[in-house]
Motif scaffolding. Structure first.
Motif, PDB file in Angstrom:
ATOM      1  N   ASN A   1     -21.598 -32.787   5.576  1.00  0.00           N
ATOM      2  CA  ASN A   1     -20.709 -31.653   4.972  1.00  0.00           C
ATOM      3  C   ASN A   1     -19.901 -32.262   4.041  1.00  0.00           C
ATOM      4  O   ASN A   1     -19.341 -31.648   2.750  1.00  0.00           O
TER       5      ASN A   1
ATOM      6  N   TYR B   1     -28.044 -33.452  -0.889  1.00  0.00           N
ATOM      7  CA  TYR B   1     -27.320 -34.943  -0.320  1.00  0.00           C
ATOM      8  C   TYR B   1     -27.239 -36.334  -0.365  1.00  0.00           C
ATOM      9  O   TYR B   1     -27.986 -36.987  -0.817  1.00  0.00           O
TER      10      TYR B   1
ATOM     11  N   ASN C   1     -23.666 -23.294   2.677  1.00  0.00           N
ATOM     12  CA  ASN C   1     -24.563 -24.231   2.585  1.00  0.00           C
ATOM     13  C   ASN C   1     -25.615 -24.129   3.764  1.00  0.00           C
ATOM     14  O   ASN C   1     -24.970 -24.020   4.561  1.00  0.00           O
ATOM     15  N   THR C   2     -26.734 -24.322   3.555  1.00  0.00           N
ATOM     16  CA  THR C   2     -28.282 -24.165   4.342  1.00  0.00           C
ATOM     17  C   THR C   2     -28.420 -24.849   4.511  1.00  0.00           C
ATOM     18  O   THR C   2     -29.059 -25.653   3.392  1.00  0.00           O
TER      19      THR C   2
ATOM     20  N   ILE D   1     -24.264 -33.610  10.883  1.00  0.00           N
ATOM     21  CA  ILE D   1     -23.444 -32.763   9.980  1.00  0.00           C
ATOM     22  C   ILE D   1     -22.447 -32.944   9.330  1.00  0.00           C
ATOM     23  O   ILE D   1     -21.899 -32.099   8.537  1.00  0.00           O
TER      24      ILE D   1
ATOM     25  N   GLU E   1     -18.803 -27.819  10.549  1.00  0.00           N
ATOM     26  CA  GLU E   1     -20.399 -26.388  10.989  1.00  0.00           C
ATOM     27  C   GLU E   1     -21.607 -26.593   9.694  1.00  0.00           C
ATOM     28  O   GLU E   1     -20.783 -26.743   9.105  1.00  0.00           O
ATOM     29  N   TYR E   2     -22.371 -25.832   9.996  1.00  0.00           N
ATOM     30  CA  TYR E   2     -23.510 -26.144   8.677  1.00  0.00           C
ATOM     31  C   TYR E   2     -24.531 -25.162   9.386  1.00  0.00           C
ATOM     32  O   TYR E   2     -25.157 -24.801  11.049  1.00  0.00           O
TER      33      TYR E   2
END
Length: 289
Positions: free
Chosen positions: A49, A59, A135-136, A45, A98-99
């Motif tokens: 990010n 990515y 972002n998901t 993660i 976090e994501y």
């Protein structure tokens, strides 16, 4: 995990389940794009990010831009709105990273999310997407990770994938100049040790048309693996819109000539758990990642 998920030359696969691996190339002008579109690359993660491109929801590692990722995170928060589950995940090694992950379920879905609770660690596979600046990961599958060893293996695999693509090893492996001196699995095919002896080669050639061994002479565990491979071959052969919609379990069973539907459901369930397949329009339809 990464070692359970590879890319076939024509369709998505897992990293180590098919005839080709993540080292297998395609045409030079389309290789990076094809890999990026189809390969669920392992990534932490934190790295996701730091190297997410909001311009195209990818990515980015070197020349490669990945649309599908496999990650492991700790669940910080869960929110359910009807059949939509929202998970706030953080990097187990860096909780400040976090994501968000979303899982849409169909009405009447039999999926059980009760094992995923706040504080638990999960493996998540899905497509990257940005919604309203957030972002998901649009989830294909999310499953608990209960063994610390599995998380350690994931971290090693994610770092190996990052280095492999960042250093563009696939191109280097194709070059006789740059691959000179490589050993083991990185060595060019002609220079690899452990070549078959003459008698072994003859025996192999006699059976080169046979892809699978006759199941009647295999132990039960081997038969299950063989069925899994055959099902994956069928799912990978589906193209276009039909692949997006998924294939019904009855049709898949007919293609692999398997009459035991309980065995088929178990097989497809295993593929979903391994991150090699996912359900599409309903719980009876499947597609390969």
């Amino acid at each position: 995990m990464w070692s359970d998920t590879t890319v076939d030359q024509d369709n998505g696969n897992g990293w180590a389940a098919g005839e080709s691996s993540f080292m297998t190339d395609r045409k030079p002008d389309s290789r990076a794009t094809t890999l990026g579109d189809r390969l669920p690359v392992p990534v932490t993660i934190s790295n996701l990010n730091e190297h997410f491109s909001s311009q195209d929801d990818k990515y980015v590692i070197g020349n490669f831009r990945f649309a599908t990722v496999l990650t492991v995170g700790t669940v910080k928060d869960i929110h359910q709105d009807g059949t939509t589950f929202t998970y706030e995940l953080c990097d187990p090694s860096n909780e400040s990273m976090e994501y968000r992950a979303l899982k849409y379920e169909n009405e009447g879905s039999a999926s059980d999310h009760s094992a995923i609770v706040e504080g638990s660690r999960v493996r998540a596979i899905g497509k990257l997407k940005g919604f309203d600046g957030v972002n998901t990961i649009m989830l294909f599958n999310i499953t608990p990770v209960t063994d610390d060893k599995d998380f350690t293996i994931f971290e090693l695999e994610a770092e190996a994938a990052r280095l492999f693509f960042q250093k563009n090893m696939s191109d280097k492996l194709k070059s006789e100049v740059t691959s000179r001196g490589f050993q083991g699995m990185l060595a060019p095919p002609k220079s690899r040790g452990g070549q078959q002896q003459q008698g072994q080669s003859s025996s192999h050639n006699d059976n080169k048309e046979r892809i699978y061994q006759a199941p009647s002479h295999q132990p039960q565990a081997a038969q299950e693996v063989t069925l899994r491979e055959r099902v994956l071959d069928i799912l990978r052969a589906v193209d276009g819109d039909a692949r997006e919609e998924g294939s019904n379990i009855q049709w898949i069973a007919e293609q692999v000539n398997e009459r035991d539907m309980e065995k088929m459901r178990q097989c497809l369930g295993d593929l979903v758990e391994l991150g090699l397949a996912y359900t599409t329009t309903d719980e009876e339809s499947f597609s390969a990642i």
